[in-house]
Design a protein around this motif. Structure first.
Motif, PDB file in Angstrom:
ATOM      1  N   VAL A 262     -11.034  -5.590   8.436  1.00  0.00           N
ATOM      2  CA  VAL A 262     -10.036  -5.844   7.388  1.00  0.00           C
ATOM      3  C   VAL A 262     -10.186  -7.218   6.728  1.00  0.00           C
ATOM      4  N   ALA A 263     -10.837  -8.183   7.399  1.00  0.00           N
ATOM      5  CA  ALA A 263     -10.791  -9.556   6.888  1.00  0.00           C
ATOM      6  C   ALA A 263     -12.154 -10.175   6.601  1.00  0.00           C
ATOM      7  N   ALA A 270     -14.609  -4.528  -0.871  1.00  0.00           N
ATOM      8  CA  ALA A 270     -14.314  -3.101  -1.053  1.00  0.00           C
ATOM      9  C   ALA A 270     -12.875  -2.896  -1.531  1.00  0.00           C
ATOM     10  N   ARG A 271     -11.938  -3.650  -0.949  1.00  0.00           N
ATOM     11  CA  ARG A 271     -10.538  -3.472  -1.372  1.00  0.00           C
ATOM     12  C   ARG A 271     -10.343  -3.924  -2.812  1.00  0.00           C
ATOM     13  N   GLY A 276      -9.755  -2.066  -8.745  1.00  0.00           N
ATOM     14  CA  GLY A 276     -10.185  -2.211 -10.124  1.00  0.00           C
ATOM     15  C   GLY A 276     -10.782  -3.567 -10.458  1.00  0.00           C
ATOM     16  N   VAL A 277     -11.023  -4.392  -9.428  1.00  0.00           N
ATOM     17  CA  VAL A 277     -11.673  -5.689  -9.655  1.00  0.00           C
ATOM     18  C   VAL A 277     -13.021  -5.652  -8.931  1.00  0.00           C
ATOM     19  N   PRO A 278     -14.087  -5.309  -9.638  1.00  0.00           N
ATOM     20  CA  PRO A 278     -15.368  -5.078  -8.962  1.00  0.00           C
ATOM     21  C   PRO A 278     -15.882  -6.318  -8.228  1.00  0.00           C
ATOM     22  N   ALA A 279     -16.269  -6.121  -6.962  1.00  0.00           N
ATOM     23  CA  ALA A 279     -16.868  -7.187  -6.164  1.00  0.00           C
ATOM     24  C   ALA A 279     -17.812  -6.523  -5.182  1.00  0.00           C
ATOM     25  N   GLU A 293      -8.696 -15.350 -10.198  1.00  0.00           N
ATOM     26  CA  GLU A 293      -8.314 -13.935 -10.190  1.00  0.00           C
ATOM     27  C   GLU A 293      -7.245 -13.696  -9.118  1.00  0.00           C
ATOM     28  N   LEU A 294      -6.059 -13.311  -9.572  1.00  0.00           N
ATOM     29  CA  LEU A 294      -4.907 -13.222  -8.671  1.00  0.00           C
ATOM     30  C   LEU A 294      -5.114 -12.221  -7.539  1.00  0.00           C
ATOM     31  N   ALA A 295      -5.689 -11.049  -7.870  1.00  0.00           N
ATOM     32  CA  ALA A 295      -5.884 -10.024  -6.837  1.00  0.00           C
ATOM     33  C   ALA A 295      -6.796 -10.563  -5.725  1.00  0.00           C
ATOM     34  N   ALA A 296      -7.808 -11.340  -6.089  1.00  0.00           N
ATOM     35  CA  ALA A 296      -8.730 -11.898  -5.093  1.00  0.00           C
ATOM     36  C   ALA A 296      -8.015 -12.944  -4.233  1.00  0.00           C
ATOM     37  N   ILE A 297      -7.187 -13.765  -4.887  1.00  0.00           N
ATOM     38  CA  ILE A 297      -6.433 -14.772  -4.136  1.00  0.00           C
ATOM     39  C   ILE A 297      -5.512 -14.095  -3.132  1.00  0.00           C
ATOM     40  N   GLN A 298      -4.855 -13.018  -3.561  1.00  0.00           N
ATOM     41  CA  GLN A 298      -3.954 -12.303  -2.645  1.00  0.00           C
ATOM     42  C   GLN A 298      -4.717 -11.693  -1.468  1.00  0.00           C
ATOM     43  N   GLN A 299      -5.899 -11.131  -1.757  1.00  0.00           N
ATOM     44  CA  GLN A 299      -6.704 -10.550  -0.676  1.00  0.00           C
ATOM     45  C   GLN A 299      -7.127 -11.611   0.326  1.00  0.00           C
TER      46      GLN A 299
END
Lengths: 394, 394
Positions: A262-263, A270-271, A276-279, A293-299
């Protein structure tokens, strides 16, 4: 500590241990400090000089036919190589016995090419470093190598390494010794990172956990001033500890819910991609965090909390004074460490966290290779190694 | 190990370390083995004799006016006391420096009576043990004490101990030293249990975790042959690690879901009582298991699984070769250990469990007091303690 005759009785006060501090001493001073007979001192200093570990000091050489009168540790006389081999790149340094770096080389290198190719690169690179520093082969005293998988330290063999096809139980020291007939020390990458971080930035810290967060997650544990490898050398494997947010998530180890599932970098990539944020990799995640990128910071923050759950357990069980976070994901800045701190200070016992520091690695990408050199130097200067070397020349 | 002159240079080969094995030696043998001058040897042996640690051996006394020619460690000359203080009872032993037990006394004793009462019992008991063995006060070399709470080992002070009202930061060594002017070593109960189990039943095991399951749950961790206390002395606190079955269960530490809140004696007794099988304590639960009560067996088995979740993490992080289960709940027989094994072999890494043994304590109720004596003996025979003692007589 007083230097009376009694000190010599009860302390590990042999000639070399005395000279390791770098201060020059006369034979008479060595005899007085150790209580050894003068004739014994003379014989032992002679052996240490023949090993290149001790040398006449200062103007002692200039007094004509008289034997030199002052002796000191001679850190420049011998060199070691430290090599940090990762999944896709490798770095090697040449260092003298004081740890001073004499040269460094890096290269992209795929560990999956197998031990012959990879170790062939390693020995060729040590030769280039020796040539570059103008040092002959005979100056090389030992080689330390870090590998990205479980290693049986006593034999130097990788054991079932998941990302190292062709390496399982390969005799790494024997392969390297076809080129260099010196001691070859092997350990896993995170153990040498812990050694490198301690040696270069935390020399006074005796209880330290170094956590590498990258494609995999692992820890090097130093307690009571010593690296703890455990009974089979697998100590510090926190990547496959179960975490609460991992319920139902399969891991490559065959279990589910492991921290790594998970981490680690691939899980975050993958998450993000699913959102929708390709990595494609942990490096992409780090780049996205740096671009805001907010989604990446949250992850990454959530990965910190997941890590924090296991770090909280480590703090309760091991009670380190410093937890160092390294590896590629640590480059995401404070977000990862903030998540870790959030959970650790909530979950761990107050007494264990009162003086606890949770910090990012300062040695960074150099931690591993510096630790590999540190491991080699530690071996060369150990009483056991000196005894073996002396028995071979006497 | 060869005994050439070189050995003396690189090994910790001082006079006392040589004599610790119990074999008698002449001054000439000591000089040869250490490389020390004969006059130095004579002076050091004299000091060790005055400390009572070394004595003339065999018929050496009978040769009239000549000085004795053979010397050996003299384990019977000095004694230590080991004291294990629990929540509601205490036990003390007198042992010589070889660990032979010369006397033992047990008593019901409530730790909540505070340090003056409890330590008053302790010193009075040591006096009774000395009297019973016919040994004068001056033969006592050190006292080791285990306490049921967190202890700062370096100062001997309990730190915020939850079940020890009145003990917080009390200077335990100073209180004991009002009666006996000897070194007083303090540690928590599970650390001395780990030492006692290792000393008496696992002397060749260097990587060992001892888990006490009773009113509380804690662990003593020995890695690389040394007890690991951590930076603040709180290492091994697994009772407050969160487990999956604990979600929503409050713990006395202020968090929820702690292992201790679901798997310690009081939790099991409460759950059994709630299920219509009255039990007031962990001992009641053990008695119910022994009488074949199915609900109690199921509870203990589940407690084993909860423990197993944390033990699996310890195995991944620390990689011990033996996990010892002790404390009152261990008396419930194989049900507890079966639950632990079930989860550990499912969750831990194959390499870490390949040679792992999970066993019940053999030392049992004696583990703590034997460990307290072991701790005291270890101190008396340490180079540091000998140096201090010698400086006081010279």
């Amino acid at each position: 500590m007083k230097s009376s005759w009694f000190t010599a009785l009860v302390r590990t006060s042999d000639v070399f241990e005395l000279l390791r501090d770098g201060r020059p001493r006369t034979r008479a001073q060595l005899a007085e400090a150790t209580g050894l007979a003068r004739s014994t001192i003379a014989a032992r200093v002679e052996v240490l000089m023949r090993l290149g570990l001790v040398a006449p000091y200062g103007d002692a050489r200039s007094t004509g036919g008289r034997p030199p009168s002052l002796f000191a540790l001679n850190p420049a006389a011998r060199v070691v190589a430290g090599i940090d081999i990762g999944a896709t790149h490798a770095v090697a340094v040449l260092a003298d016995l004081s740890g001073a770096i004499l040269g460094e080389l890096r290269e992209d290198l795929d560990i999956a090419q197998g031990p012959e190719v990879v170790l062939g690169w390693a020995t060729a690179t040590v030769e280039r470093l020796l040539d570059g520093a103008g040092r002959p082969h005979r100056d090389l005293a030992a080689i330390g190598i870090g590998l990205p998988g479980p290693v049986e330290h006593s034999s130097g063999r990788p054991i079932n390494p998941p990302i190292m096809p062709g390496w399982d139980r390969h005799d790494v020291p024997a392969t390297v010794q076809r080129t260099f007939a010196v001691p070859v020390l092997i350990d896993n990458d995170v153990n040498i990172m812990a050694l490198g971080e301690q040696q270069t930035h935390l020399p006074d810290v005796d209880d330290l956990v170094f956590i590498k967060v990258a494609t995999g997650i692992g820890a090097g544990i130093i307690t009571g001033g010593r690296l703890q490898r455990g009974a089979q050398g697998t100590a510090g494997d926190l990547g496959h500890v179960r975490v609460s947010s991992g319920t139902g998530v399969p891991c490559r180890c065959g279990n589910e819910g492991c921290l790594e599932a998970v981490a680690a970098g691939p899980a975050l990539a993958a998450r993000l991609t699913g959102a929708g944020v390709p990595a494609r990799s942990g490096q992409d995640v780090v780049d996205l965090v740096r671009s805001g990128e907010l989604a990446a910071i949250q992850q990454v923050r959530q990965a910190g909390r997941d890590l924090g759950e296991v770090v909280a357990t480590m703090v309760n069980l091991i009670n380190p004074s410093v937890v160092v976070i390294g590896g590629r994901l640590a480059d995401a800045g404070e977000h990862l460490i903030a998540g870790i701190r959030e959970v650790v200070y909530q979950r761990s016992l107050p007494l264990a966290t009162e003086h606890l520091r949770i910090v990012a690695s300062v040695a960074g990408a150099q931690a591993g290779v510096l630790g590999a050199a540190t491991m080699a130097i530690g071996h060369v200067l150990s009483p056991e190694a000196i005894e073996v070397a002396a028995s071979q020349i006497s």
